[in-house]
Design an enzyme around this catalytic site. Structure first.
Site, mmCIF file in Angstrom:
data_model
loop_
_atom_site.group_PDB
_atom_site.id
_atom_site.type_symbol
_atom_site.label_atom_id
_atom_site.label_comp_id
_atom_site.label_asym_id
_atom_site.label_seq_id
_atom_site.Cartn_x
_atom_site.Cartn_y
_atom_site.Cartn_z
ATOM 1 N N ASP A 1 -9.245 32.687 -0.546
ATOM 2 C CA ASP A 1 -10.763 32.734 -0.419
ATOM 3 C C ASP A 1 -11.401 31.662 0.195
ATOM 4 O O ASP A 1 -12.227 31.857 0.816
ATOM 5 C CB ASP A 1 -11.280 32.985 -1.671
ATOM 6 C CG ASP A 1 -10.974 34.621 -2.098
ATOM 7 O OD1 ASP A 1 -10.358 35.346 -1.518
ATOM 8 O OD2 ASP A 1 -11.244 34.813 -3.426
ATOM 9 N N TYR B 1 -15.099 39.770 -5.752
ATOM 10 C CA TYR B 1 -15.070 38.734 -7.196
ATOM 11 C C TYR B 1 -15.984 37.796 -6.769
ATOM 12 O O TYR B 1 -16.510 37.477 -5.576
ATOM 13 C CB TYR B 1 -13.564 37.921 -7.206
ATOM 14 C CG TYR B 1 -12.617 38.496 -8.215
ATOM 15 C CD1 TYR B 1 -13.086 38.481 -9.476
ATOM 16 C CD2 TYR B 1 -11.600 39.146 -7.938
ATOM 17 C CE1 TYR B 1 -12.202 38.914 -10.539
ATOM 18 C CE2 TYR B 1 -10.653 39.482 -8.861
ATOM 19 C CZ TYR B 1 -11.124 39.565 -10.097
ATOM 20 O OH TYR B 1 -10.102 40.225 -11.149
HETATM 21 CO CO CO Z 1 -8.907 38.479 -11.804
#
Ligand code: CO
Length: 650
Positions: free
Chosen positions: A297, A381
């Protein structure tokens, strides 16, 4: 007055882009995935010498994929370095994925006739296409000859029932579009033919859909009538004994510079620079829709680029100081990320306490911490990165993991062997989250060493007649390769960064101890590409001799990189690390087996570590906190509890 470590101002960032645009070097489709301060030479900064203001830029030509690194001197308005990266050759790598490519990916996929046919076969009508969410997932690296050197994404699709519906409740299973972002077309459509039904039940999380909230919680108000205890001067912060500077980069997000402890007239340095340089999430489902998922990320997207602008509020209570962060969009226009960094003070229960029953002496002091944080949303996320500074000298980093899990469609009633079921027809593939914090240490100044310690039982004998003795071992880690280490809870293994050139009042070297949490290592098998690419997560500790070129745990260009870059490469020459300029790299994380409680939005999971003073102070540095029913927690001398129950204050 600009400090050499201040992030580029909006004007400086714009000027860097303008100088590059006017240089004649850029093609018409040139984009700017990264523009940031080129941090000046550490020795010059420490010596207080003047430093040039320089911008580092990554330039990507969307017409042909050519990628360049540029250095712009803002004092002389010159491009002082310009080099094309050989990303079409091994070990490959690509610039991070840009926000405009997120949208391009969706457009390209939805225009693909094969994709449209695959959706229709799954019962999705053309009218529903508008609500299909296409996720631009980083492609990983698997050595397919036809893909090498190409700038790719792998796109998965989800069927929202309305514009604001939670798409992850409706994965369109078994369908992956490989998108060439330069050719702007789908170069491979993987349709595994399982025809798993799309789970149609909605699992919304927006206020409008959640219905009437509970009304049982009474207000909880934090009041700081005299204001906060910190002061801010530009990017410099002072809070109690702590002094530091805030920085921010597109890849790492929040950076702490020159963190130190003011002791009388002396500012005692602890860390020159601290940040999270990578996080990687490998998935453990072998199916075509999932095996390649291993988002990096920070390096593949950019935690700073995807930072939330907290104008809509954040989860902090109290008097909050926000920092606006200058940034550059993909086209090279500077703008301000409003409220990207949040800082406030937080009560933290008891710091120290003792009640002497013989004399009635009762003393208790409350703990307080300074919180410096930001949140980044990377696809499904959301990650919070919270640095905490405590009154007792402790430094802590806490990563908060929340948001929505990756989902998979499962035939109702069938088992799902690669993860956990979270709702009917909906599974969550098992995965790991790995972070790496880069901590450039300078405990009590220059010249640091790392020591390793373990607790070992001592056999009974003349020097241990009662068998109660155990030993604490101590050894100096002398070389980079010797310092690639794993935690071991059984022996309580821990590491300290000490300054061997200084001694404290009891004759020991002042230090800081790295306190790790129980934390997994990379479970992907030897020989897997993700293990090669995320090698930083195969050890909890790495120590390198400081090299300004060694910035990121996974290397400079992890996107589609074949692996081997970053920490394994940094330690290949096995430099000495004794009494030197050291960088500590700590990998930590979480292995996530999904469960219904993770859905529709996961409650925060925590991962992180602390750095605790160890022989750094002559005594508890928080003995001078005011005691009793003071302004710490109570206004105007009001009592917080009945006089005969003193412990209720703690
Ligand atoms: Co997770």
């Amino acid at each position: 007055m600009t400090h050499p470590l201040d992030p580029l101002s909006t004007a400086e960032a714009q000027r860097a882009c303008d100088i590059l645009k006017a240089s004649g070097k850029l093609g018409p489709r040139a984009r700017f995935p990264v523009v940031q301060l080129a941090e000046p030479d550490k020795a010059r900064v420490l010596a207080g010498q003047p430093c040039p203001r320089e911008a580092f830029a990554m330039v990507l030509d969307r017409a042909n994929g050519d990628t360049f690194e540029a250095l712009v001197n803002l004092d002389t308005s010159e491009v002082t370095d310009w080099k094309k990266l050989p990303l079409d050759q091994a070990p490959y790598g690509q610039a991070p994925i840009m926000i405009e490519e997120f949208f391009a990916c969706e457009r390209i996929v939805k225009a693909d006739a094969g994709w449209q046919a695959a959706l229709k076969r799954r019962g999705v009508t053309e009218a529903e296409f508008a609500h299909v969410q296409v996720d631009p997932f980083s492609a990983g690296y698997f050595g397919e000859p036809e893909f090498q050197g190409k700038r790719l994404l792998r796109a998965t699709s989800f069927l929202r029932s309305s514009r604001t519906d939670n798409g992850y409740a409706h994965p369109i299973e078994g369908l992956v579009a490989v998108v060439d972002l330069i050719a702007e077309r789908v170069v491979e459509l993987v349709d595994d033919g399982r025809d798993t039904p799309i789970p149609r039940r909605n699992h919304p999380y927006d206020t409008a859909s959640l219905g009437t909230p509970r009304e049982t919680l009474k207000p909880l108000t934090i009041s700081q009538p005299k204001g906060p205890s910190f002061s801010v001067d530009g990017w410099a912060v002072a809070w109690e004994n702590w002094r530091f500077r805030i920085g921010f980069t597109p890849r790492e997000g929040l950076v702490l510079h020159q963190l130190g402890w003011q002791q009388g007239e002396t500012l005692r340095p602890i860390m020159y620079r601290a940040s999270v340089t990578e996080m990687c999430v490998p998935y453990a489902d072998p199916n075509h829709s999932h095996y390649w998922k291993s988002a990096f990320d920070a390096g593949e997207y950019g935690l700073g680029k995807l930072a939330n602008q907290l104008e809509l509020g954040c989860d902090c209570l109290g008097l909050i100081r926000y920092f606006d962060v200058p940034a550059v969009d993909d086209e090279g226009n500077a703008f301000v990320m409003k409220n990207a960094v949040c800082m406030h003070e937080e009560d933290y229960g008891t710091l120290w306490k003792h009640y002497e029953f013989r004399t009635g002496v009762f003393e208790v002091r409350r703990s307080r911490r300074l919180v410096i944080s930001f949140f980044a949303t990377v696809g499904n996320y959301d990650y919070g990165f919270y640095w905490y500074l405590y009154l007792d000298g402790t430094i802590q980093l806490e990563a908060k993991l929340t948001g929505i899990i990756q989902t998979t469609g499962v035939v109702p009633g069938a088992p799902y062997p690669w993860g956990g079921m979270v709702a009917e027809g909906l599974g969550g593939p098992t995965h790991q989250h790995f972070f790496n914090a880069r901590l450039h240490m300078e405990v009590d100044g220059q010249g640091n060493s790392v020591t390793e310690h373990e607790f070992v039982p001592r056999p009974m004998g003349p020097d241990n007649p009662y068998g109660n003795v155990f030993d604490t071992t101590s050894r100096v880690l002398k070389t980079e390769q010797e310092a690639a280490r794993e935690l071991d809870g059984r022996t309580g293994r821990f590491w300290k960064v000490v300054n061997p050139n200084k001694r404290n009042a009891v004759g020991n070297h002042p230090g800081y101890k790295l306190v790790g949490m129980p934390s997994p290592l990379m479970l992907a098998a030897e020989g897997s590409t993700v293990r090669q690419r995320g090698a930083f997560a195969t050890k909890h500790l790495w120590v390198t001799a400081y090299d300004p070129a060694h910035k990121y745990a996974s290397g400079d260009y992890p996107n589609q990189h074949e692996g081997g870059a970053g920490l394994p490469a940094f330690i290949a020459d096995n430099k000495g690390i004794e009494n030197g300029d050291l960088v500590l790299w700590h990998s930590f994380g979480h292995t996530h087996v999904c469960k219904p409680e993770d859905f529709p939005v996961m409650p925060v999971e925590y991962a992180g570590f602390s750095l605790k003073p160890n022989n750094f102070f002559a005594a508890n540095p928080a003995m001078d906190l005011p005691g009793g029913k003071d302004a710490h927690s109570v206004q105007d001398g009001a009592s917080c509890c009945a006089p005969d129950t003193p412990s209720c204050c703690s």
